[in-house]
Design an enzyme around this catalytic site. Structure first.
Site: not given
Ligand code: ACO
Length: 323
Positions: A280, A112, A250
């Site tokens: 993304n 990314c 990004h």
């Molecule tokens: N729908 C419903 N529930 C979901 C989903 C979904 N699509 N995805 C996860 N959940 C659930 C999880 O299972 C979890 O449930 P639990 O509490 O029962 O265990 C709950 O939602 C919370 O999960 P988290 O992972 O804590 O959710 P978070 O608020 O962190 O959001 C996300 C997840 C969107 C992936 C976020 O963490 C994020 O954007 N992270 C950064 C990603 C990023 O910047 N990556 C870098 C670039 S990518 C690259 O380089 C290729």
């Protein structure tokens, strides 16, 4: 010499995957996806196409926008984590499609953050006088490597390509400076295990071809890393946040962008956001957003632009540009 961006172009696939379509595949909801990520839809490349196809179209558009013929380019850089194949490089594929020979072409792998790494590389080549006109493409087709049974990743990623033409100039315009970082100790935060020399394709099962992400852990380090890159770069350039006319971040998660705005005390209205349309798109997200911001007249002569990204590696960084 300064490195001036003289043309931009983008290529976004026509196929739209809505949140409603994902609700039918995994246990998720439009409400969860919008509130946790800001994403409403993302695009998906056709199964018979690959990254170089999108890259080529975005490159042609950027060259046309710059008013240049392909044979005026003296280096092609492609930032991608999803090359057509392990080798040759996608940059060589793009060079072939453009009908060019006898100029160098190579890929950059910073996922990314690839476009920011590409800007810094192009800027170094131009400022050292090695090349004068560089075509830089950011492209990724991560939907090819997503498990559409995994709700934690399939809602996030989309496909696309964006390109810029960068030219040596004596005018006081162009890339002011960039700041790059990496932390390989956290390689497992976001990775795609299969198909390389660690787990070659003939030894791997389908699951190793899917992107794996520790989303929540990544989120926390992303906000800190972006802030570190921006604060250090601004200090180095003696520029303050109030001097920045537009931020092109990004597009990983709207909550990361909002957290960054709070930390920098910078108004959200001056941050370009299009995550709702494309999700993304990895290395393509900044050049696509940049192209849209220009077309929407959000950038005017003399503006100071800040670009910043965070991604797998881990890698992160920022670039400052005078338009
Ligand atoms: N729908 C419903 N529930 C979901 C989903 C979904 N699509 N995805 C996860 N959940 C659930 C999880 O299972 C979890 O449930 P639990 O509490 O029962 O265990 C709950 O939602 C919370 O999960 P988290 O992972 O804590 O959710 P978070 O608020 O962190 O959001 C996300 C997840 C969107 C992936 C976020 O963490 C994020 O954007 N992270 C950064 C990603 C990023 O910047 N990556 C870098 C670039 S990518 C690259 O380089 C290729």
């Amino acid at each position: 010499m300064q490195s001036q961006i003289i043309g931009t172009g983008a290529c976004i696939p026509d196929n739209i995957i809505t949140n409603e379509a994902l609700e039918k595949l995994v246990d998720t909801s439009d409400e969860w996806i919008v509130s946790r990520t800001g994403i409403r839809e993302r695009r998906r490349i056709n199964s018979n196409e690959a990254s170089s196809d999108l890259a080529y179209t975005s490159a042609k558009r950027a060259l046309k926008n710059a008013g240049l013929k392909p044979d005026q380019v003296d280096l092609i850089l492609v930032a991608t984590a999803t090359p057509d194949m392990l080798f040759p490089s996608t940059a060589c594929m793009v060079q072939g499609k453009l009908g060019l020979k006898n100029i160098p072409a190579f890929d950059l792998s910073a996922v990314c953050t690839g476009f920011i790494y590409g800007l810094a590389t192009a800027d170094a080549f131009i400022k050292s006088g090695v090349y004068k006109t560089i075509l830089l493409v950011g492209v990724d087709t991560l939907t090819k490597f997503i498990d559409y049974k995994d709700r934690t990743t399939c809602v996030i990623f989309g496909d696309g390509a964006g390109a810029v033409v960068i030219k040596a100039t004596k005018e006081k315009k162009g890339i002011i400076a960039s700041k790059l970082y990496a932390d390989g100790s956290k390689w497992d935060y976001i990775h795609l295990p299969g198909g390389g020399s660690r787990i070659p394709s003939y030894k791997s099962d389908r699951n190793t071809y899917y992107l794996k992400m520790k989303g929540n852990d990544t989120f926390k380090v992303a906000v800190r890393g972006l802030e570190q890159a921006i604060v250090t770069l601004l200090k180095q350039c003696c520029i303050s946040t109030s001097d920045i006319d537009i931020v092109i971040p990004h597009q990983a998660n709207i909550r990361i962008i909002e957290a960054l705005a709070r930390k920098l005390d910078y108004p959200m209205e001056k941050i370009f956001v299009n995550i709702q349309k494309y999700g993304n798109t990895s290395a393509a997200s900044i050049p696509i957003a940049f192209d849209e911001a220009i077309k929407e007249n959000r950038i005017k002569d003399g503006d100071i632009i800040l670009m910043t990204a965070f991604g797998s590696g881990l890698t992160w960084g920022a670039s400052l540009i005078r338009w």
